[in-house]
Design a protein around this motif. Structure first.
Motif, PDB file in Angstrom:
ATOM      1  N   ARG A 132       1.553  -5.963  -3.747  1.00 28.40           N
ATOM      2  CA  ARG A 132       1.721  -7.383  -4.031  1.00 28.40           C
ATOM      3  C   ARG A 132       2.943  -7.610  -4.918  1.00 28.40           C
ATOM      4  O   ARG A 132       3.507  -6.687  -5.504  1.00 28.40           O
ATOM      5  CB  ARG A 132       0.464  -7.955  -4.685  1.00 28.40           C
ATOM      6  CG  ARG A 132      -0.812  -7.743  -3.875  1.00 28.40           C
ATOM      7  CD  ARG A 132      -2.027  -8.320  -4.569  1.00 28.40           C
ATOM      8  NE  ARG A 132      -2.076  -9.771  -4.478  1.00 28.40           N
ATOM      9  CZ  ARG A 132      -2.671 -10.443  -3.498  1.00 28.40           C
ATOM     10  NH1 ARG A 132      -3.256  -9.788  -2.500  1.00 28.40           N
ATOM     11  NH2 ARG A 132      -2.694 -11.759  -3.486  1.00 28.40           N
ATOM     12  N   ALA A 133       3.319  -8.877  -5.017  1.00 30.64           N
ATOM     13  CA  ALA A 133       4.383  -9.321  -5.918  1.00 30.64           C
ATOM     14  C   ALA A 133       3.811 -10.417  -6.815  1.00 30.64           C
ATOM     15  O   ALA A 133       2.921 -11.175  -6.405  1.00 30.64           O
ATOM     16  CB  ALA A 133       5.578  -9.857  -5.132  1.00 30.64           C
ATOM     17  N   LEU A 134       4.302 -10.487  -8.041  1.00 32.77           N
ATOM     18  CA  LEU A 134       3.842 -11.501  -8.983  1.00 32.77           C
ATOM     19  C   LEU A 134       4.953 -12.516  -9.250  1.00 32.77           C
ATOM     20  O   LEU A 134       6.127 -12.145  -9.380  1.00 32.77           O
ATOM     21  CB  LEU A 134       3.418 -10.867 -10.309  1.00 32.77           C
ATOM     22  CG  LEU A 134       2.264  -9.864 -10.279  1.00 32.77           C
ATOM     23  CD1 LEU A 134       1.965  -9.387 -11.700  1.00 32.77           C
ATOM     24  CD2 LEU A 134       1.023 -10.466  -9.647  1.00 32.77           C
ATOM     25  N   PHE A 135       4.565 -13.779  -9.333  1.00 32.90           N
ATOM     26  CA  PHE A 135       5.473 -14.858  -9.717  1.00 32.90           C
ATOM     27  C   PHE A 135       4.880 -15.486 -10.978  1.00 32.90           C
ATOM     28  O   PHE A 135       3.769 -16.042 -10.935  1.00 32.90           O
ATOM     29  CB  PHE A 135       5.583 -15.900  -8.604  1.00 32.90           C
ATOM     30  CG  PHE A 135       6.203 -15.365  -7.340  1.00 32.90           C
ATOM     31  CD1 PHE A 135       7.537 -15.604  -7.046  1.00 32.90           C
ATOM     32  CD2 PHE A 135       5.452 -14.609  -6.443  1.00 32.90           C
ATOM     33  CE1 PHE A 135       8.114 -15.108  -5.888  1.00 32.90           C
ATOM     34  CE2 PHE A 135       6.020 -14.109  -5.280  1.00 32.90           C
ATOM     35  CZ  PHE A 135       7.353 -14.351  -5.003  1.00 32.90           C
ATOM     36  N   ALA A 154       3.301  -8.710  -0.721  1.00 29.83           N
ATOM     37  CA  ALA A 154       4.737  -8.593  -0.507  1.00 29.83           C
ATOM     38  C   ALA A 154       5.074  -8.889   0.945  1.00 29.83           C
ATOM     39  O   ALA A 154       4.374  -8.474   1.865  1.00 29.83           O
ATOM     40  CB  ALA A 154       5.201  -7.189  -0.883  1.00 29.83           C
ATOM     41  N   GLY A 155       6.140  -9.647   1.168  1.00 26.96           N
ATOM     42  CA  GLY A 155       6.550  -9.999   2.516  1.00 26.96           C
ATOM     43  C   GLY A 155       5.983 -11.314   2.991  1.00 26.96           C
ATOM     44  O   GLY A 155       6.441 -11.850   3.997  1.00 26.96           O
ATOM     45  N   GLU A 156       4.968 -11.861   2.284  1.00 29.93           N
ATOM     46  CA  GLU A 156       4.430 -13.148   2.706  1.00 29.93           C
ATOM     47  C   GLU A 156       5.443 -14.265   2.463  1.00 29.93           C
ATOM     48  O   GLU A 156       5.488 -15.242   3.200  1.00 29.93           O
ATOM     49  CB  GLU A 156       3.127 -13.448   1.967  1.00 29.93           C
ATOM     50  CG  GLU A 156       2.424 -14.695   2.476  1.00 29.93           C
ATOM     51  CD  GLU A 156       0.989 -14.785   1.984  1.00 29.93           C
ATOM     52  OE1 GLU A 156       0.581 -15.890   1.616  1.00 29.93           O
ATOM     53  OE2 GLU A 156       0.294 -13.758   1.978  1.00 29.93           O
ATOM     54  N   LEU A 157       6.256 -14.113   1.432  1.00 32.71           N
ATOM     55  CA  LEU A 157       7.385 -14.998   1.201  1.00 32.71           C
ATOM     56  C   LEU A 157       8.666 -14.227   1.482  1.00 32.71           C
ATOM     57  O   LEU A 157       8.756 -13.027   1.186  1.00 32.71           O
ATOM     58  CB  LEU A 157       7.397 -15.512  -0.242  1.00 32.71           C
ATOM     59  CG  LEU A 157       6.307 -16.496  -0.646  1.00 32.71           C
ATOM     60  CD1 LEU A 157       6.487 -16.890  -2.094  1.00 32.71           C
ATOM     61  CD2 LEU A 157       6.325 -17.728   0.234  1.00 32.71           C
ATOM     62  N   VAL A 158       9.652 -14.914   2.023  1.00 32.80           N
ATOM     63  CA  VAL A 158      10.920 -14.265   2.359  1.00 32.80           C
ATOM     64  C   VAL A 158      11.539 -13.664   1.103  1.00 32.80           C
ATOM     65  O   VAL A 158      11.713 -14.339   0.087  1.00 32.80           O
ATOM     66  CB  VAL A 158      11.896 -15.271   2.993  1.00 32.80           C
ATOM     67  CG1 VAL A 158      13.259 -14.622   3.234  1.00 32.80           C
ATOM     68  CG2 VAL A 158      11.318 -15.807   4.300  1.00 32.80           C
ATOM     69  N   GLY A 159      11.837 -12.390   1.147  1.00 28.66           N
ATOM     70  CA  GLY A 159      12.505 -11.726   0.034  1.00 28.66           C
ATOM     71  C   GLY A 159      11.585 -11.136  -1.015  1.00 28.66           C
ATOM     72  O   GLY A 159      12.029 -10.359  -1.860  1.00 28.66           O
ATOM     73  N   ALA A 160      10.294 -11.484  -0.991  1.00 31.23           N
ATOM     74  CA  ALA A 160       9.367 -10.964  -2.001  1.00 31.23           C
ATOM     75  C   ALA A 160       9.094  -9.481  -1.759  1.00 31.23           C
ATOM     76  O   ALA A 160       8.808  -9.071  -0.630  1.00 31.23           O
ATOM     77  CB  ALA A 160       8.065 -11.750  -1.985  1.00 31.23           C
ATOM     78  N   PHE A 176       5.382 -23.093  -3.871  1.00 30.58           N
ATOM     79  CA  PHE A 176       5.000 -22.182  -2.813  1.00 30.58           C
ATOM     80  C   PHE A 176       4.673 -22.981  -1.555  1.00 30.58           C
ATOM     81  O   PHE A 176       4.179 -24.113  -1.632  1.00 30.58           O
ATOM     82  CB  PHE A 176       3.766 -21.372  -3.208  1.00 30.58           C
ATOM     83  CG  PHE A 176       3.975 -20.498  -4.409  1.00 30.58           C
ATOM     84  CD1 PHE A 176       4.536 -19.236  -4.269  1.00 30.58           C
ATOM     85  CD2 PHE A 176       3.623 -20.940  -5.683  1.00 30.58           C
ATOM     86  CE1 PHE A 176       4.744 -18.434  -5.374  1.00 30.58           C
ATOM     87  CE2 PHE A 176       3.822 -20.142  -6.786  1.00 30.58           C
ATOM     88  CZ  PHE A 176       4.392 -18.892  -6.641  1.00 30.58           C
ATOM     89  N   PRO A 177       4.921 -22.410  -0.370  1.00 32.04           N
ATOM     90  CA  PRO A 177       4.517 -23.070   0.871  1.00 32.04           C
ATOM     91  C   PRO A 177       3.020 -23.334   0.879  1.00 32.04           C
ATOM     92  O   PRO A 177       2.246 -22.555   0.332  1.00 32.04           O
ATOM     93  CB  PRO A 177       4.917 -22.060   1.976  1.00 32.04           C
ATOM     94  CG  PRO A 177       5.997 -21.224   1.329  1.00 32.04           C
ATOM     95  CD  PRO A 177       5.635 -21.144  -0.128  1.00 32.04           C
ATOM     96  N   THR A 178       2.588 -24.396   1.520  1.00 28.79           N
ATOM     97  CA  THR A 178       1.174 -24.786   1.494  1.00 28.79           C
ATOM     98  C   THR A 178       0.286 -23.735   2.126  1.00 28.79           C
ATOM     99  O   THR A 178      -0.885 -23.625   1.799  1.00 28.79           O
ATOM    100  CB  THR A 178       0.978 -26.119   2.234  1.00 28.79           C
ATOM    101  OG1 THR A 178       1.519 -26.009   3.549  1.00 28.79           O
ATOM    102  CG2 THR A 178       1.686 -27.249   1.485  1.00 28.79           C
ATOM    103  N   ARG A 179       0.804 -22.933   3.045  1.00 36.14           N
ATOM    104  CA  ARG A 179      -0.036 -21.919   3.713  1.00 36.14           C
ATOM    105  C   ARG A 179      -0.480 -20.803   2.773  1.00 36.14           C
ATOM    106  O   ARG A 179      -1.378 -20.045   3.078  1.00 36.14           O
ATOM    107  CB  ARG A 179       0.707 -21.303   4.885  1.00 36.14           C
ATOM    108  CG  ARG A 179       1.916 -20.482   4.515  1.00 36.14           C
ATOM    109  CD  ARG A 179       2.554 -19.832   5.759  1.00 36.14           C
ATOM    110  NE  ARG A 179       3.705 -19.021   5.422  1.00 36.14           N
ATOM    111  CZ  ARG A 179       4.928 -19.478   5.309  1.00 36.14           C
ATOM    112  NH1 ARG A 179       5.159 -20.790   5.500  1.00 36.14           N
ATOM    113  NH2 ARG A 179       5.935 -18.683   5.002  1.00 36.14           N
ATOM    114  N   THR A 180       0.182 -20.686   1.546  1.00 40.78           N
ATOM    115  CA  THR A 180      -0.200 -19.637   0.634  1.00 40.78           C
ATOM    116  C   THR A 180      -1.274 -20.121  -0.311  1.00 40.78           C
ATOM    117  O   THR A 180      -1.745 -19.355  -1.119  1.00 40.78           O
ATOM    118  CB  THR A 180       1.013 -19.152  -0.170  1.00 40.78           C
ATOM    119  OG1 THR A 180       1.502 -20.239  -0.977  1.00 40.78           O
ATOM    120  CG2 THR A 180       2.104 -18.648   0.753  1.00 40.78           C
TER     121      THR A 180
END
Length: 205
Positions: free
Chosen positions: A125-128, A139-145, A201-205
């Motif tokens: 995973r990635a943290l924001f 990771a990969g669910e958002l472009v560049g993450a 974040f995009p609504t799908r997340t």
């Protein structure tokens, strides 16, 4: 749902909150000891509507620097509480430059003897993190993450001008222990002094 909680008198402030497994967790700072935190879980006592709290973790993170660094009135660390899959994480940012992060998992939350356990990986995973919004995503669910990376934005007082603030942002690699600029695909917002910076974040997340 509205929450009202009267914390113990020795607590200085609420540092961050997070919803985890349908419960509200509150990370607090202890008065006169800014490096020490306490974690509470708040539960709604239906049907009365009263809120009760239970202390989950009372400790300080195990890794403190030999010398505390203070940036104006800020303590040595900035804390972020993040629900990450099946784990509740506390991200600890060292206030000293260059930026350095440590991540701790809340262990034994239901045992009455909870503790913070340092982790070296985010399990894909990635943290924001930011004071306005913190989130964990695969990771990969958002472009560049990228996995095991912490993307951060915050505002800091300008060390040369007390009346101004600057944006403090970047991406931290847990494996390399290095900070790089945010990628162009990463989206955040800052409205100056009126509002803290936050993530979108995009609504799908």
């Amino acid at each position: 749902m509205a929450w009202e909680w009267d914390p113990p008198h020795y607590l200085d402030s609420v540092v961050d909150i997070a919803l985890f497994r349908r419960k509200l967790y509150v990370l607090t700072r202890v008065h006169n000891d800014p490096c020490r935190t306490e974690l509470y879980v708040l539960e709604d006592n239906l049907p009365a509507g009263d809120v009760t709290s239970m202390q989950c973790i009372c400790s300080e993170p195990p890794a403190r620097p030999e010398q505390s660094y203070y940036h104006r009135a800020d303590p040595s660390y900035y804390y972020y509480l993040v629900s990450s899959g099946d784990r509740l994480l506390m991200v600890m940012e060292h206030a000293a430059a260059p930026a350095k992060f440590e991540v701790f998992e809340a262990a034994g939350l239901g045992s009455g003897h909870g503790r913070w356990s340092k982790i070296e990986t985010l399990d894909g995973r990635a943290l924001f993190v930011s004071k306005g919004c913190s989130k964990s995503l695969p990771a990969g669910e958002l472009v560049g993450a990228r996995e095991d990376h912490i993307y951060f934005i915050s505002k800091r007082d300008d060390s040369d001008n007390e009346s101004s603030e600057e944006l403090h942002s970047g991406v931290y690699s847990m494996k390399e222990g290095k900070v790089a600029p945010l990628p162009l695909e990463t989206t955040g917002a800052w409205q100056g002094r009126a509002w803290p910076p936050t993530w979108f974040f995009p609504t799908r997340t």
